[in-house]
Design an enzyme around this catalytic site. Structure first.
Site, PDB file in Angstrom:
ATOM      1  N   GLU A  81      60.446  33.874  50.915  1.00  0.00           N
ATOM      2  CA  GLU A  81      59.445  33.082  51.633  1.00  0.00           C
ATOM      3  C   GLU A  81      59.261  31.749  50.906  1.00  0.00           C
ATOM      4  OE1 GLU A  81      55.388  34.705  51.322  1.00  0.00           O
ATOM      5  OE2 GLU A  81      56.287  36.482  50.442  1.00  0.00           O
ATOM      6  N   CYS A 113      56.292  39.291  51.715  1.00  0.00           N
ATOM      7  CA  CYS A 113      56.837  40.100  50.615  1.00  0.00           C
ATOM      8  C   CYS A 113      57.616  41.313  51.102  1.00  0.00           C
ATOM      9  CB  CYS A 113      55.720  40.565  49.692  1.00  0.00           C
ATOM     10  SG  CYS A 113      54.843  39.202  48.952  1.00  0.00           S
ATOM     11  N   HIS A 236      54.632  47.286  45.544  1.00  0.00           N
ATOM     12  CA  HIS A 236      54.609  45.825  45.584  1.00  0.00           C
ATOM     13  C   HIS A 236      53.374  45.431  44.775  1.00  0.00           C
ATOM     14  CE1 HIS A 236      54.167  41.744  46.749  1.00  0.00           C
ATOM     15  NE2 HIS A 236      53.056  41.967  47.427  1.00  0.00           N
TER      16      HIS A 236
HETATM   17  P1  HMG Z   1      38.764  36.958  43.023  1.00  0.00           P
HETATM   18  O1  HMG Z   1      37.825  36.887  44.161  1.00  0.00           O
HETATM   19  O2  HMG Z   1      38.769  35.812  42.080  1.00  0.00           O
HETATM   20  O3  HMG Z   1      38.539  38.231  42.139  1.00  0.00           O
HETATM   21  O4  HMG Z   1      40.219  37.112  43.611  1.00  0.00           O
HETATM   22  P2  HMG Z   1      37.460  39.393  42.281  1.00  0.00           P
HETATM   23  O5  HMG Z   1      36.098  38.815  42.217  1.00  0.00           O
HETATM   24  O6  HMG Z   1      37.841  40.255  43.437  1.00  0.00           O
HETATM   25  O7  HMG Z   1      37.726  40.148  40.901  1.00  0.00           O
HETATM   26  C1  HMG Z   1      38.924  40.773  40.649  1.00  0.00           C
HETATM   27  C2  HMG Z   1      38.654  42.005  39.812  1.00  0.00           C
HETATM   28  O8  HMG Z   1      38.266  41.589  38.498  1.00  0.00           O
HETATM   29  C3  HMG Z   1      37.519  42.874  40.333  1.00  0.00           C
HETATM   30  O9  HMG Z   1      37.912  44.215  40.127  1.00  0.00           O
HETATM   31  C4  HMG Z   1      36.353  42.503  39.439  1.00  0.00           C
HETATM   32  O10 HMG Z   1      35.372  43.524  39.332  1.00  0.00           O
HETATM   33  C5  HMG Z   1      37.086  42.301  38.130  1.00  0.00           C
HETATM   34  P3  HMG Z   1      37.640  45.321  41.276  1.00  0.00           P
HETATM   35  O11 HMG Z   1      36.158  45.392  41.405  1.00  0.00           O
HETATM   36  O12 HMG Z   1      38.278  44.777  42.524  1.00  0.00           O
HETATM   37  O13 HMG Z   1      38.296  46.539  40.742  1.00  0.00           O
HETATM   38  N1  HMG Z   1      36.340  41.490  37.150  1.00  0.00           N
HETATM   39  C6  HMG Z   1      36.300  41.779  35.831  1.00  0.00           C
HETATM   40  N2  HMG Z   1      36.850  42.784  35.120  1.00  0.00           N
HETATM   41  C7  HMG Z   1      36.643  42.792  33.757  1.00  0.00           C
HETATM   42  N3  HMG Z   1      35.894  41.855  33.114  1.00  0.00           N
HETATM   43  C8  HMG Z   1      35.301  40.848  33.807  1.00  0.00           C
HETATM   44  C9  HMG Z   1      35.518  40.779  35.233  1.00  0.00           C
HETATM   45  N4  HMG Z   1      35.111  39.918  36.200  1.00  0.00           N
HETATM   46  C10 HMG Z   1      35.620  40.367  37.363  1.00  0.00           C
HETATM   47  N5  HMG Z   1      34.575  39.944  33.170  1.00  0.00           N
HETATM   48  C11 HMG Z   1      42.283  37.967  44.432  1.00  0.00           C
HETATM   49  C12 HMG Z   1      41.171  38.117  43.371  1.00  0.00           C
HETATM   50  C13 HMG Z   1      43.380  38.971  44.121  1.00  0.00           C
HETATM   51  C14 HMG Z   1      41.710  38.236  45.812  1.00  0.00           C
HETATM   52  C15 HMG Z   1      42.841  36.518  44.343  1.00  0.00           C
HETATM   53  O14 HMG Z   1      43.437  36.294  43.118  1.00  0.00           O
HETATM   54  C16 HMG Z   1      43.815  36.209  45.460  1.00  0.00           C
HETATM   55  O15 HMG Z   1      43.427  35.793  46.533  1.00  0.00           O
HETATM   56  N6  HMG Z   1      45.162  36.401  45.217  1.00  0.00           N
HETATM   57  C17 HMG Z   1      46.188  36.174  46.220  1.00  0.00           C
HETATM   58  C18 HMG Z   1      46.229  37.248  47.297  1.00  0.00           C
HETATM   59  C19 HMG Z   1      46.667  38.591  46.782  1.00  0.00           C
HETATM   60  O16 HMG Z   1      47.279  38.715  45.734  1.00  0.00           O
HETATM   61  N7  HMG Z   1      46.413  39.635  47.572  1.00  0.00           N
HETATM   62  C20 HMG Z   1      46.851  40.969  47.244  1.00  0.00           C
HETATM   63  C21 HMG Z   1      47.177  41.824  48.464  1.00  0.00           C
HETATM   64  S1  HMG Z   1      48.135  40.961  49.684  1.00  0.00           S
HETATM   65  C22 HMG Z   1      49.794  41.060  49.145  1.00  0.00           C
HETATM   66  O17 HMG Z   1      50.090  41.786  48.255  1.00  0.00           O
HETATM   67  C23 HMG Z   1      50.786  40.159  49.790  1.00  0.00           C
HETATM   68  C24 HMG Z   1      51.186  38.953  48.970  1.00  0.00           C
HETATM   69  O18 HMG Z   1      52.048  39.345  47.921  1.00  0.00           O
HETATM   70  C25 HMG Z   1      51.843  37.870  49.845  1.00  0.00           C
HETATM   71  C26 HMG Z   1      53.075  38.249  50.678  1.00  0.00           C
HETATM   72  O19 HMG Z   1      53.151  39.296  51.289  1.00  0.00           O
HETATM   73  O20 HMG Z   1      53.932  37.365  50.771  1.00  0.00           O
HETATM   74  C27 HMG Z   1      49.984  38.299  48.314  1.00  0.00           C
END
Ligand code: HMG
Length: 385
Positions: A81, A113, A236
């Site tokens: 991609e 992906c 993945h």
């Molecule tokens: P975010 O909103 O910054 O993070 O984005 P959050 O607020 O959801 O926090 C992440 C985790 O860190 C949480 O854990 C928090 O609690 C924890 P959870 O509650 O979910 O278990 N946290 C802490 N832990 C320890 N100490 C602390 C602390 N503070 C918070 N101090 C997000 C995270 C992944 C959404 C963002 O980075 C993003 O948008 N990434 C891109 C999209 C993505 O990776 N999506 C995954 C699924 S989709 C997919 O896999 C397809 C893809 O590969 C694309 C394709 O297909 O081509 C992406």
């Protein structure tokens, strides 16, 4: 027997430490290290693109083939991609750079992906029709969300290449029938002309996990197999924590001892994904390599494979380990990797370009590896450093 006879990969030599990125973004480093489960993120320079990464992976894949074996390669499917051209397939570059046969079929395939899994499934079916041929599947991507975005911490770059054939030297073979599920959603997409993805992070997380639950259940309904017979699940992994969430999602479907064993093996096997970051199409296959190098499975084991591509397509299928006669041989790529500062990473991010005319030097590229030498009138030329 039809299957994968060799799997290997290639990753950029530059990386940013997650704790440095966290400090620069005024985040608690534990959020990146524990909350998302990432240690480092591979970074490309302007002299690297999806094509150069893939050329290097394929170079490693075919290094032991003689001319007769090379001439048996009749198809190269390039899943990406991060395409550099709206028309021409990246795999065609292999004909000049690595002297692959003209007498073959070269094309590109896309569904976020999931593309790598789509390509692999197609390759298995194609070899069943033409058992005398070899097929190369290449996954190659640069994950980009933009500087200072929430997705930034889940970037990465790399390529995985696999040889599919009908031979007595198969390492992994498909087992049983896949289960798949698709839905038209906008969790993540990249409109034409944009070089970074647009993402609804939490929607993408939910969709990934819900699709996993669905295809996991469907898979076991389709065949005479129980989850306990699966040694481990390769995921993945856009970030490694999501694999643990996946296992948690199906905890009620398996015995506690199986769940605990899967979690233990997952934590051992996520190492390379935590070191490199999301490589989109190749991410699932990087997790497979990582588990392979950890010695987490052996001959006869059944491996669950969860593939997810935003947009969205999910699939769960199983690979049977035949014999581990050929290992990925990628350890050398981790010996002299170079940690760069956040400032250097930001400069490289801005350098990555889609100009129609530009020349690059080989800085940051290992001796003998391919890099993008120049772009002339939009055409890209690659050379070994
Ligand atoms: P975010 O909103 O910054 O993070 O984005 P959050 O607020 O959801 O926090 C992440 C985790 O860190 C949480 O854990 C928090 O609690 C924890 P959870 O509650 O979910 O278990 N946290 C802490 N832990 C320890 N100490 C602390 C602390 N503070 C918070 N101090 C997000 C995270 C992944 C959404 C963002 O980075 C993003 O948008 N990434 C891109 C999209 C993505 O990776 N999506 C995954 C699924 S989709 C997919 O896999 C397809 C893809 O590969 C694309 C394709 O297909 O081509 C992406």
């Amino acid at each position: 027997m039809i299957g994968i006879s060799k799997i290997t990969g290639y990753f950029p030599q530059r990386y940013v430490k997650m704790k440095d990125l966290a400090v620069a973004r005024c985040e608690d480093p534990q959020k990146y290290l524990i909350g998302l489960g990432q240690e480092k993120m591979a970074v490309v320079g302007g002299n690297e693109d999806g094509v150069s990464l893939g050329l290097n992976a394929v170079k490693r894949l075919i290094k032991d083939l003689d001319d007769r074996e090379k001439s048996q390669i009749k198809m190269v499917i390039w899943a990406t991609e991060s395409s550099t051209d709206e028309s021409k397939a990246a795999s065609l570059n292999l004909i000049d750079t690595l002297q692959l046969p003209n007498n073959g079929r070269y094309f590109e395939i896309k569904e976020a992906c999931y593309g790598g899994t789509a390509a692999l499934t197609l390759a298995f079916a194609q070899v069943a029709l033409h058992p005398e041929t070899k097929i190369i599947v290449v996954t190659s991507d640069i994950a980009r969300y933009g500087l200072k975005t929430k997705g930034e911490v889940t970037q990465g770059a790399g390529s995985i290449a696999m040889m599919v054939e009908d031979s007595s030297n198969i390492v992994l073979s498909p087992f049983g029938q896949s289960a798949y599920y698709a839905k038209n959603i906008a969790d993540f997409y990249r409109p034409q002309g944009q070089n970074a993805a647009i993402v609804q992070g939490q929607l993408s997380n939910q969709s990934y996990l819900n699709f996993f639950y669905q295809v996991f259940q469907d898979f076991f309904k389709k065949q005479d197999l129980v989850p306990e017979e699966i040694k481990l699940i390769n995921f993945h992994l856009p970030y490694t924590k999501i694999g643990l969430k996946g296992l948690e999602k199906v905890k009620d479907q398996v015995s506690l001892s199986t769940y605990e064993e899967w979690v233990k093996l997952f934590n051992q096997g996520k190492a390379l994904n935590a070191e490199i970051g999301n490589i989109y199409t190749g991410s699932l296959y990087l997790n497979l390599i990582s588990n392979m190098l950890q010695g987490n499975f052996s001959s006869g084991d059944l491996l669950g494979m969860y593939s997810y591509g935003s947009g969205a397509q999910g699939e769960f299928y199983v690979l049977k380990v035949q014999q581990l006669w050929k290992m990925p041989e990628i350890e050398d790529l981790f010996i002299n990797r170079k940690a760069i500062s956040v400032e250097e990473y930001e400069n490289l991010y801005r350098e990555t370009t889609s100009n129609l005319n530009q020349t690059f030097n080989s800085e940051g590229i290992r001796h003998g590896d391919f890099y993008l030498k120049f772009i002339k009138n939009g055409e890209r030329f690659y050379e070994q450093a």
